[in-house]
Scaffold this motif. Structure first.
Motif, PDB file in Angstrom:
ATOM      1  N   HIS A  96       0.790  -1.093   0.083  1.00 41.01           N
ATOM      2  CA  HIS A  96       0.012   0.126   0.101  1.00 41.01           C
ATOM      3  C   HIS A  96       1.019   1.103   0.155  1.00 41.01           C
ATOM      4  N   GLN A 131      -6.770   5.127  -3.403  1.00 40.85           N
ATOM      5  CA  GLN A 131      -5.404   4.208  -3.219  1.00 40.85           C
ATOM      6  C   GLN A 131      -5.795   2.674  -2.873  1.00 40.85           C
ATOM      7  N   PHE A 132      -5.003   1.900  -3.570  1.00 40.02           N
ATOM      8  CA  PHE A 132      -5.125   0.359  -3.095  1.00 40.02           C
ATOM      9  C   PHE A 132      -3.959  -0.537  -3.688  1.00 40.02           C
ATOM     10  N   SER A 133      -3.672  -1.327  -2.876  1.00 44.12           N
ATOM     11  CA  SER A 133      -2.634  -2.436  -3.203  1.00 44.12           C
ATOM     12  C   SER A 133      -3.329  -3.557  -3.937  1.00 44.12           C
ATOM     13  N   VAL A 134      -2.574  -4.584  -4.396  1.00 45.70           N
ATOM     14  CA  VAL A 134      -3.308  -5.646  -5.101  1.00 45.70           C
ATOM     15  C   VAL A 134      -2.854  -6.933  -4.688  1.00 45.70           C
ATOM     16  N   HIS A 135      -3.828  -7.906  -4.328  1.00 45.62           N
ATOM     17  CA  HIS A 135      -3.635  -9.318  -4.001  1.00 45.62           C
ATOM     18  C   HIS A 135      -3.800  -9.920  -5.254  1.00 45.62           C
ATOM     19  N   SER A 193     -13.481  -9.386 -11.629  1.00 47.38           N
ATOM     20  CA  SER A 193     -14.686  -9.885 -11.558  1.00 47.38           C
ATOM     21  C   SER A 193     -15.349  -9.351 -12.851  1.00 47.38           C
ATOM     22  N   THR A 236     -15.844  -5.600 -12.644  1.00 45.35           N
ATOM     23  CA  THR A 236     -14.863  -4.581 -11.979  1.00 45.35           C
ATOM     24  C   THR A 236     -14.951  -3.257 -13.068  1.00 45.35           C
ATOM     25  N   ASP A 249     -14.702  -5.190  -5.342  1.00 55.25           N
ATOM     26  CA  ASP A 249     -13.512  -5.827  -5.848  1.00 55.25           C
ATOM     27  C   ASP A 249     -12.464  -6.012  -4.770  1.00 55.25           C
ATOM     28  N   PHE A 250     -12.617  -5.311  -3.633  1.00 56.25           N
ATOM     29  CA  PHE A 250     -11.643  -4.947  -2.722  1.00 56.25           C
ATOM     30  C   PHE A 250     -11.667  -5.569  -1.311  1.00 56.25           C
ATOM     31  N   PHE A 251     -10.535  -6.202  -0.795  1.00 51.08           N
ATOM     32  CA  PHE A 251     -10.273  -6.480   0.822  1.00 51.08           C
ATOM     33  C   PHE A 251     -10.101  -5.282   1.520  1.00 51.08           C
ATOM     34  N   GLU A 258      -6.420  -1.192   4.890  1.00 48.41           N
ATOM     35  CA  GLU A 258      -5.872  -0.717   3.814  1.00 48.41           C
ATOM     36  C   GLU A 258      -6.710  -1.538   2.434  1.00 48.41           C
ATOM     37  N   SER A 259      -6.965  -0.776   1.178  1.00 48.42           N
ATOM     38  CA  SER A 259      -7.877  -1.487   0.377  1.00 48.42           C
ATOM     39  C   SER A 259      -6.700  -2.049  -0.608  1.00 48.42           C
ATOM     40  N   GLN A 260      -7.267  -3.501  -0.655  1.00 43.30           N
ATOM     41  CA  GLN A 260      -6.416  -4.404  -1.504  1.00 43.30           C
ATOM     42  C   GLN A 260      -7.391  -4.973  -2.587  1.00 43.30           C
ATOM     43  N   LEU A 261      -6.950  -4.735  -3.782  1.00 41.69           N
ATOM     44  CA  LEU A 261      -7.756  -5.448  -4.892  1.00 41.69           C
ATOM     45  C   LEU A 261      -7.584  -7.015  -4.972  1.00 41.69           C
TER      46      LEU A 261
END
Lengths: 747, 747
Positions: free
Chosen positions: A689, A703-707, A720, A723, B294-296, B312-315
Motif C-alpha cells: 500500500h 489508493q489500493f494495493s493488489v492481492h 470480476s 470490475t 473488488d476489494f479486501f 488498507e484497500s487491496q484489490l
C-alpha cells in the motif's frame, strides 16, 4: 402445517410499520374480491383496542357486500390499545401460563382457515391481517414473522408512505425475505410530498414485485354520518381489481409450478443414490414446498373438488440425511432448486447432478464416464478396473484422489494414493511474446489463432491429426490402458500454470476417437471457472470448440463466490447407462448437502446478474478495443490490448496472455516450476500500500494495493465480471510500473 | 476504503426510522465523549431542511463543551426538508449528471475523517450521523446501508420507542446484519406506555448487543430561552458515560482481535496449498477485516504514533481463487472464520483444515495420515503407493474415490476406479433383540455393554485382542498391504446399514498397533454425524473410547443443515509431517470455497445453539428415563426405553437400537441387503398423511406423516437435537401401529 388450497386463495397482510393503512388497503382488497368472487373471508387473528375501532368492524362496515358474501372474524380480542404481547400479559394478570402459546395460536388460525375452505366450493379469497409491523410481537412475545412462519402464507406487504417510509418498507421486506416468505404484492398510499412510491416502484420491480400506490383516505370527518359517506366514496374511488387479479395469477402460477415440478424434476435431475428406472411416475417424487422446524410441507396435487389443503406436514425423520441438528432453522426452499434447471441454456445436456465443489463434481463426472463406457463395451469387472482417461499434460481437475488420478503424475500435486490412470498429450500452447502472437511455431494474429473454422484445414491441423492418431495407435500396441473418456480443461489449464492450449488441438482431439466407440468427452469448465459463464469472455466454449461434451463440470463462479455448489451436467446417453430396474446399478453418489437450497438460490441470482453484466457498456467498450478491422473477435479481454502488447515486449517478460477477465504473465526465470518465487519477487511492489499518496490514485480511484496469485514464474490477475474499467486501468499502471522498473530478479 | 484508527474511535449512527431521536442521542454521546476525551468530532454528511433546525447546529448548541474540543461539520447541505435523493434531484434541476455519485460522496467522507485523524494525537471520538432510517436513500438514490458499506464503520442503532417500534427496530437491525455491519450498541427512548425497551433489551442481549434506554426529551417550550434551558437540563440529566465507555471497550476488543489474529491463525489453521514452514512470522498472514466489491480491507497493525487508518484497500486480483464473478456481493467476514478455532474443545487436536463435505474432509484426512506414516517410516515412492488402511467391514467414508478406497469392496457402493486398499475386520455388533441386549454372544444390559472400563479385563476383551493380533500377523506374513492408518466410524457405521459396533472392539483395535510404529488413527465423526456433537447423546466419543485419534473428520451437523462445510482436525505430530522449508512438501489440497465465511459463521451459531440444547429439560428427562438403579448411563436416547424394548419383541422385528437421537429397526427379511425393500414395505403406512383426522393428532400435535430412510431391511429415524418430546412420542405411536398390525411382508 402450511396451508394452500386450490379453490381458496389466501394472503396474509403485513405492515412495514404500524399505522401505514393495512386495514384500509385490506378493505379495498376485500371489496375488489367481492366483485370477482362469491365469497371472501377476512380474519384478524388478534385485535387490540376498543371494539368500535376494531379492524374487522371496519371491514364489515365498508366491504360493500352482504354479510353472506364477506365473512369477517377475530380470534383473540383485547380492549387495551397496546402491543398484543402486552395486552396478553395484562389479560393473563401476570400468570405466564395463561398466555396463549404459539402452537395453540397457530392451531386456531389453521382450524379457522380449514373450516372456511371446507364450506366454500367455488373460488374464494381469504385475507389475514396481522397486527402492527412485521416484527411486532404476538401474544407469546415471539415476533409475528417468526410465529406465522409454519403457516407459510403468501404475503402482501403494506408499505409506509411517510417520511422514513422508504427505509421502513425495504427493511420490512428484507425481514420477510430472510424467512423465505413469498411476497406477491406491495401496496401503499401515494404521497405527493415524500413520493416514496416513486422510489419503491422501480426498486421492487427489479426484485420482481409489483408496487401499487393508491390515494390516501380523506381526513376523518367529525360528523359520523358524513364520515361514513366520505369513507364510502373514498373506497368507491379506489380500484384494486388489477391487484386482486394479479394475486389470482400468482396463486395459479404457484399451483402450476408445483403441479409441473415432479415431471420437470424427473426429466432434468439426476438424483444421488436413486435408481431412476424405479421412479415410475410423478407420484414417486416428493415435492417439498418449504420446511420449518422438524417438518417438511409436502405438496399433494388436489383436484378441483377436494377442499383440503394441498400441503401436508411430513416429519423429516432422517434429519435431512443426518444434517439437521436444530430443525430447519431457515426455510429450505427446494422450489428454488427446481427453478435452476432451465437456466443453463446448454441444450446438449439433459441431466444435472449436484455436488459441493469442482473436485467432487469431477469425481461424479468420472464415475459417469467410466460406467457409461463399461456398459457400452460390456466390460467385465477386471477390465473396468483397468480403464484410463485421455487428457493433456498440465491439466488438473481437483484435489480428491479420483480427480487427481485423471491427471498425469505431476510431481508436486501428488499424494501417496495418486495413481495416474490414462495418457496425456504434450500441449501446443498459445501466447503473446514480444508483441507477436504465436501458436506453436506459426506467427499469426491472435484472432487468427482462435478462428477455428479457418484453421481446421490448415497444414497444422493435419499435423495435429497425425500426431494424435499415431500416439493412440502406439498406446494400444504397447498395451497402455484402455481409454474410457477424454478429459479437457477447455482453452486454458489453470493450476498447471495458466497454460493456454491451442484450441485447434483441443478441437481435433475432442472429435478424433482413439477407440472403436467414441469416448465420452468430459469438459471441466470448473466453475465455468476459466471458461464457461464468461470468465474468458464467452458464455461457453462448446460452440467455439465445435464439440459438445457428454459431461461437463461447473463450480466456482456458479454461486458468485459465496457458497460451495457444483453441478455435473450429463447427456441422456450417459444417464441411460445407469438406468435400469435395479437400484444397485444407480449412481450411488451423493453428499449430505446435495443441491442445498441456499446454493441453488444464490446460483440463480448469480446467473441473472451475469446476464445483465454481459450487456453492459464496459463490456461493449472492451470488445470494441479488441476489434481488428471493425470485425468483432471472439478473442477479447477486459484488459487493454495495447497494454498487453507493450507488456509482452518488456525485457523480463517471457510471455503474456489475456482472455476475458484473465491476464497471465510469465516472467523470465531459468528456475521456473511451482516452487519458483520469481513472479512474486518481480511484482511484490504492487502488494504494498502506497501511504504517500494516501487517499487517491489517478482517475479518482482510491489508493489500493493488489492481492494476486502466482504459479511459479506465472503471475495471473483476474477481475470480476463487473470490475470498474478505471480500476482495471489502475492495475495495469501498477503492473507496468513494477515490471518496467524492475528489469530482472537480481535488481 | 474501510476506516479504522487506533487513536480515533468512529461510530456511525443509524436510525430504525426517521424521527426516532438520532440527533438527541448523538448529542448525549458527544457530551459524554467530551467529558472523557480531549477532542470529539461530529459529522453529518447530508443535512436537509432549514439551517436553524440542522442537526450539526443542535450539536453545537448543546454539546456542553468549547468549540475547540467538539468539532462539527456537514458535507452536503440542502434546504428542502425532503429525503436526500429528492433534495439532490431538486438541487440538480433535473440534470442527473449534476447529482453527486456515491464514490465522490464516500471520498468526501473518507477525506474528512482522515483529516480529523491526522490532526489529533490523543484518543478521540468521531460520530457520523446518517439521515432518516437505515434504508433511506442517499444523494444518488442508493440506500444508505448499501452506500456506506465500503467504509465499514461500526454502528450505533437508534431504536424506535413508539407504537410499532419493536418491529421497526428489529427489521432495521436485520438489514444492518445482512450487510455484515458490526453493531456495538442500541439506544432508544424509554416509553412507559409501549415499553418497547423492555422487549428489546432481552431480545438483543441474546444477540450480544446492549440496549440502553434513556428518558425522552421534555416537550418543546414555546419561549426560546426557556426551551434552551429545559433542553440543557434534559441533557444534564442523561448519563451516557457507561455507553461511551462500552464503545471504547468494543473498539479496543476489535483491535486486540485483529492484532492477535495472525498469531492465532498461525497456531491453529492448516491452510490449503501453504507450506507452513515458509510462514515465518505474523507479517506473512493477511488479515482481511471485510470485503466489498473488488476489494479486501486488509488490517495492518499501527503503533500509537501512526495516525493513518489500520485498514488498507487491496484489490482481490485473483477474484478470490477464481470464484468471484460480481465482486464480493456480501461482506466476507473472515473474522468469523478465525473465531471458530477455539470452539471445538477437542484438546488433542492442534490444527483445523477446512473443506466442503465429509467426503472431501476424509480425502484430506487420508492424505495427512498416509504422508505422516510415509515420512515417519522414511518410505520410498513405490512403498508409499502400496500403503493400505485398517478398518472394519461395513464402514463407509464418502463417495469420492479416495474415501471409497479406504473401505472394503462392498458390492453396491463401488465404481470402476474403486480399489479397496487395506484390511477390514468383521465387526462384532450390538443390538436389542426380543428385549434382551446382546453384544456378540454375551447377554447383558445395554449399560454394561457401554461400560468400557469394566469390560476391558473381561474374557471377551482377551478374545478381541487375540483376534486382532492374530489377524494382523497373518496379514503381514501373507504379504498384505503395509497398513498406514486405522480408520473408524466410532460406535455406529451408518451407510453400511446402521451397524452398532461393539465399542470394546473399537477401543481395543484403536490401541493395538499392528505395525512397529503406531498407526495414526482417523476417526470419522462425519458430521459429528452419528457421534460427535451429541448426535448419539454424547459430545464426543473420545473419552468414551479412551483413545484420541490423530485426525478426525467433522461435517453434516456442523452447520445445522444449512450449508456445506467440513473440517479435518489434526494433531501436531501429523501437521509436522508436512512442515518444512519446501513449498512442494506442503499439503497441496484446497477447494475454492475453503473455510468460506458463511459456513464458518453458521457453524459457530450452530455450536452455540447445540450447547444450549444439551442443557434443556427434555434432554434431562430423556436421560432420566434411561437411568437404571438411579445411576446415570452414558447410553441413553431421546427415544423411550419402554418403546424400544417392546418394539424389539415384535414378531417381524429382528433387532432394534437406540442411542441419542437415533432409532434403528432391522426387520426380519430373508433377502436383506441394500436392494431389499422390506423396511419400506412394512413401514409405508407412516409416510401417508391421515386425512380422516385432518388437523390434530393426540397430544395437540398437528397431524403429520413421516419421511424416513431405509437401508435395505433397516429403517432408521433420527430426530433433531431439539425435536419436541410430544412429536417423538407421536412418531413412536405411528411406528408401533405400523409394525404391530403388519405382521409380515406378505400381509
Amino acid at each position: 402445517m402450511s396451508l394452500l388450497f386450490r379453490h381458496l386463495r389466501i394472503h396474509q397482510i403485513f405492515g412495514a410499520n404500524t399505522d401505514v393503512g393495512k386495514t384500509i388497503l385490506t378493505t379495498a382488497l376485500v371489496r375488489a374480491s367481492a366483485v370477482l368472487k362469491n365469497e371472501v373471508f377476512y380474519l384478524k387473528p388478534i385485535s387490540t383496542g376498543p371494539i368500535q375501532d376494531a379492524d374487522d368492524e371496519h371491514i364489515r362496515r365498508y366491504c360493500g357486500a352482504p354479510q353472506d358474501k364477506v365473512h369477517t372474524d377475530c380470534l383473540y380480542r383485547f380492549h387495551v390499545p397496546v402491543s398484543p404481547h402486552l395486552a396478553a400479559q395484562i389479560a393473563a394478570g401476570g400468570e405466564a401460563d395463561k398466555i396463549v402459546p404459539d402452537d395453540t395460536f397457530l392451531n386456531s388460525i389453521s382450524s379457522y382457515v380449514r373450516r372456511c375452505a371446507s364450506r366454500v366450493s367455488g373460488p374464494a379469497h381469504l385475507y389475514l391481517e396481522t397486527a402492527g409491523g412485521v416484527h411486532s410481537p404476538t401474544l407469546s412475545g415471539v415476533t409475528q414473522l417468526e410465529c406465522y412462519r409454519p403457516l407459510f402464507l403468501p404475503t402482501i406487504l403494506v408499505g409506509d408512505s411517510r417520511l422514513g417510509g422508504i427505509s421502513a418498507t425495504i427493511s420490512a421486506y428484507e425481514s420477510l425475505l430472510l424467512r423465505g416468505y413469498i411476497i406477491d404484492s406491495i401496496l401503499l398510499f401515494r404521497d405527493q410530498y415524500y413520493r416514496n412510491s416513486e422510489f419503491l416502484t422501480p426498486y421492487f420491480a427489479e426484485r420482481g414485485i409489483e408496487v401499487t400506490a393508491v390515494d390516501a383516505p380523506p381526513p376523518k370527518a367529525v360528523d359520523p354520518a358524513e364520515n361514513l359517506a366520505s369513507t364510502e366514496r373514498y373506497y368507491e374511488s379506489l380500484n384494486l381489481l388489477p391487484v386482486v387479479q394479479n394475486l389470482d395469477v400468482r396463486h395459479q402460477q404457484r399451483l402450476a409450478e408445483l403441479d409441473s415440478m415432479p415431471r420437470r424434476s424427473i426429466d432434468t435431475f439426476w438424483w444421488p443414490f436413486v435408481q431412476h428406472g424405479l421412479v415410475k411416475s410423478e407420484k414417486d417424487v416428493t415435492v417439498i414446498d418449504s420446511a420449518s422446524s422438524d417438518f417438511f410441507s409436502v405438496y399433494k396435487a388436489q383436484n378441483a373438488e377436494q377442499l383440503t389443503s394441498s400441503l401436508e406436514s411430513q416429519l423429516d425423520g432422517s434429519a435431512s440425511w443426518w444434517t439437521q441438528a436444530l430443525g430447519h432453522a431457515h426455510p429450505a426452499l427446494t422450489l428454488a432448486a427446481a427453478r435452476a434447471s432451465g437456466r443453463y441454456g446448454l441444450r446438449w445436456a439433459s441431466r444435472a447432478f449436484f455436488s459441493d465443489d469442482g473436485s467432487t463434481a469431477m469425481e461424479v463426472a468420472l464415475k459417469m464416464a467410466l460406467r457409461a463406457f463399461s456398459v457400452r463395451e460390456k466390460l467385465e469387472a477386471t477390465a473396468r478396473k483397468a480403464l484410463g482417461v485421455l487428457g493433456i499434460k498440465g491439466s488438473y481437475h481437483g484435489d480428491t484422489i479420483g480427480a487427481m488420478d485423471a491427471c498425469a503424475e505431476q510431481g508436486v500435486f501428488t499424494c501417496e494414493w495418486h495413481n495416474a490412470k490414462g495418457y496425456w498429450f504434450d500441449p501446443p500452447t498459445v501466447s503473446i511474446q514480444e508483441g507477436i502472437t504465436i501458436a506453436v511455431n506459426t506467427t499469426n494474429s491472435m484472432s487468427w489463432v482462435y478462428d477455428l473454422p479457418g484453421r481446421l484445414h490448415s497444414p497444422l491441423a493435419q499435423v495435429y491429426r497425425k500426431y494424435i492418431s499415431h500416439t493412440l495407435d502406439g498406446l494400444e500396441h504397447s498395451g497402455g490402458p484402455r481409454l474410457a473418456a477424454l478429459v479437457l480443461e477447455p482453452l486454458v489449464m489453470g493450476a498447471g500454470g495458466m497454460i493456454f492450449v491451442d484450441p485447434l488441438f483441443q478441437r481435433i482431439s475432442s472429435t478424433l476417437s482413439g477407440n472403436a466407440i467414441p469416448l465420452p468427452p468430459i469438459q471441466q469448465e470448473t466453475g465455468a471457472v476459466f471458461v464457461g459463464l464468461y470468465r474468458l469472455g464467452m458464455q461457453s466454449t462448446i460452440p467455439f470448440l465445435g464439440a459438445a461434451p457428454d459431461i461437463s463440470v461447473h463450480a466456482k463462479i456458479l454461486t458468485g463466490g459465496l457458497i460451495p455448489l457444483a453441478v455435473t451436467l450429463a447427456s441422456d446417453s450417459i444417464f441411460r447407462a445407469f438406468y435400469s430396474a435395479n437400484k444397485a446399478e444407480a449412481l450411488l453418489h451423493g453428499h449430505s448437502y446435495t443441491a442445498h437450497p441456499l446454493g441453488c438460490e444464490v446460483a440463480n441470482e448469480t446467473l441473472k446478474l451475469i446476464e445483465k453484466e454481459v450487456q453492459s457498456e464496459p463490456w461493449a467498450a472492451a470488445r470494441a478495443r479488441w476489434e481488428l478491422d471493425g470485425t468483432p473477435s471472439v478473442m477479447w479481454s477486459l484488459w487493454d490490448p495495447r497494454f498487453v502488447q507493450a507488456l509482452s515486449c518488456l525485457e523480463n517478460v517471457a510471455e503474456v496472455m489475456a482472455l476475458g477477465t484473465v491476464l497471465s504473465i510469465k516472467v523470465k526465470d531459468v528456475q521456473a516450476g511451482y516452487a519458483s518465487q520469481s513472479a512474486q519477487i518481480l511484482l511484490q511492489s504492487i502488494r504494498i500500500h502506497d501511504h504517500d499518496t494516501e487517499s487517491f490514485a489517478s482517475g479518482g480511484v482510491p489508493q489500493f494495493s493488489v492481492h494476486f496469485r502466482t504459479l511459479g514464474n506465472v503471475a495471473y490477475f483476474m477481475t470480476s465480471l463487473n470490475t470498474a474499467p478505471e480500476i482495471i486501468r489502475a492495475v495495469e499502471d501498477k503492473v507496468w510500473k513494477a515490471l518496467e522498473t524492475k528489469k530482472s530478479l537480481s535488481e
